[in-house]
Design an enzyme around this catalytic site. Structure first.
Site, PDB file in Angstrom:
ATOM      1  N   PRO A 147       0.916  -0.911   0.109  1.00 32.75           N
ATOM      2  CA  PRO A 147       0.119   0.176  -0.083  1.00 32.75           C
ATOM      3  C   PRO A 147       1.012   1.276  -0.160  1.00 32.75           C
ATOM      4  O   PRO A 147       1.943   1.320   0.440  1.00 32.75           O
ATOM      5  CB  PRO A 147      -0.766  -0.127   1.228  1.00 32.75           C
ATOM      6  CG  PRO A 147      -0.327  -1.012   2.023  1.00 32.75           C
ATOM      7  CD  PRO A 147       0.832  -1.987   1.286  1.00 32.75           C
ATOM      8  N   GLU A 148       0.612   2.285  -0.828  1.00 30.08           N
ATOM      9  CA  GLU A 148       1.124   3.414  -0.848  1.00 30.08           C
ATOM     10  C   GLU A 148       0.205   4.473  -0.027  1.00 30.08           C
ATOM     11  O   GLU A 148      -0.987   4.137   0.650  1.00 30.08           O
ATOM     12  CB  GLU A 148       1.345   3.861  -2.216  1.00 30.08           C
ATOM     13  CG  GLU A 148       2.065   2.934  -3.125  1.00 30.08           C
ATOM     14  CD  GLU A 148       2.367   3.026  -4.501  1.00 30.08           C
ATOM     15  OE1 GLU A 148       2.585   4.629  -4.715  1.00 30.08           O
ATOM     16  OE2 GLU A 148       2.677   2.278  -5.242  1.00 30.08           O
TER      17      GLU A 148
END
Ligand SMILES: [Zn+2]
Length: 277
Positions: free
Chosen positions: A2-3
């Site tokens: 995840p960013e």
């Protein structure tokens, strides 16, 4: 992994799910996830009886706040949080369970066990690993064109690996860095210190725009990203280049290419993002 937009979505969802819940006990079945304190018993004893009062985010890290403590959590590749009633069967990949006094449980599930948790007294979290050395947030006042220019001039790296460095700037990962570079028309292998001021100004704008649009849409759903309510595929962000090798560029129509830059799969348009202009 995840960013920033995905972590922001998890944060907002957790805020709705766990605030004002009091921890009765904690079960930890894979102690290596707990990086601080090293004694798992200390971690459990500190949090017993504490109530979650806020959930924050710094870069790609979640920060769970109780009245006295800050729990810093990184999901890495596969980490997921979800809230369950206590009688729901526990999955074998669940490694940390926060049992609440109201009969619900916050479960941390991590197939690859790469995620990390650090617990500190409130107020200490930003001066200790892993948050201590992080660069500015992309939506903060510190992240100016001048700051980005100064940092890119100082490095001999290519622009993509430079932007992935969380000490330079937090939040970008492999997906959104490709998107931002495409939108800015900059080749990912261009040397960071060769960029002109005008290019850096556009890049600065596109980094913030790319991330804020993704935050608005709740993060992308690549690799069956699951949000913390256990809902799969709630959001689908339209990506311009990432995962679109061989497909038509949305600007010029020519096929997109995939190369490796700094060990990372990298999508770009050889026509819109020229190495030499
Ligand atoms: Zn193109």
């Amino acid at each position: 992994m995840p960013e920033l937009p995905e972590v922001e979505t998890v944060k907002k969802t957790l805020q709705q799910l766990i605030l004002n819940k009091t921890i009765a006990n904690i079960t930890i079945t894979w102690s290596k996830i707990i990086k601080h304190p090293l004694e798992v018993e200390q971690f459990i004893d500190a949090l017993k009886g504490e109530t979650f009062v806020d959930v924050g985010r710094r870069g790609k890290f979640l920060i769970f706040y109780t009245h006295h403590f800050a729990l810093v959590s990184h999901l890495r590749m596969e980490g997921r949080y979800a809230l369950y009633p206590k009688d729901e069967p526990v999955d074998k990949h669940t490694h940390v369970i926060f049992h609440f006094t109201d009969g619900t449980e916050l479960r941390y599930r991590d197939v690859r066990k790469f995620g990390t948790m650090h617990l500190y007294k409130r107020g200490d979290e930003f001066s200790k690993a892993p948050l201590a050395d992080l660069g500015p947030e992309p939506f903060s006042e510190q992240f100016t064109v001048e700051y980005l220019q100064k940092k890119l001039k100082q490095t001999s790296r290519k622009v993509k690996p430079a932007l992935l460095d969380q000490k330079l700037l937090v939040g970008l990962g492999n997906i959104y860095v490709d998107e931002a570079l495409f939108r800015a028309g900059i080749h990912p292998e261009k040397l960071a210190n060769s960029l002109k001021k005008q290019e850096i100004a556009i890049l600065h704008h596109e980094i913030a725009a790319t991330l804020s649009e993704a935050v608005e849409k709740g993060g992308s759903t690549i690799r069956s990203y699951i949000n913390s309510q256990g809902e799969i595929g709630m959001f689908q962000l339209q990506l311009n280049v990432y995962g679109r090798k061989g497909e038509a560029c949305k600007k010029c129509g020519r096929p997109l290419e995939k190369i490796t830059v700094g060990g990372r799969g990298t999508h770009y348009c050889p026509n819109c993002q020229k190495l030499k202009k």
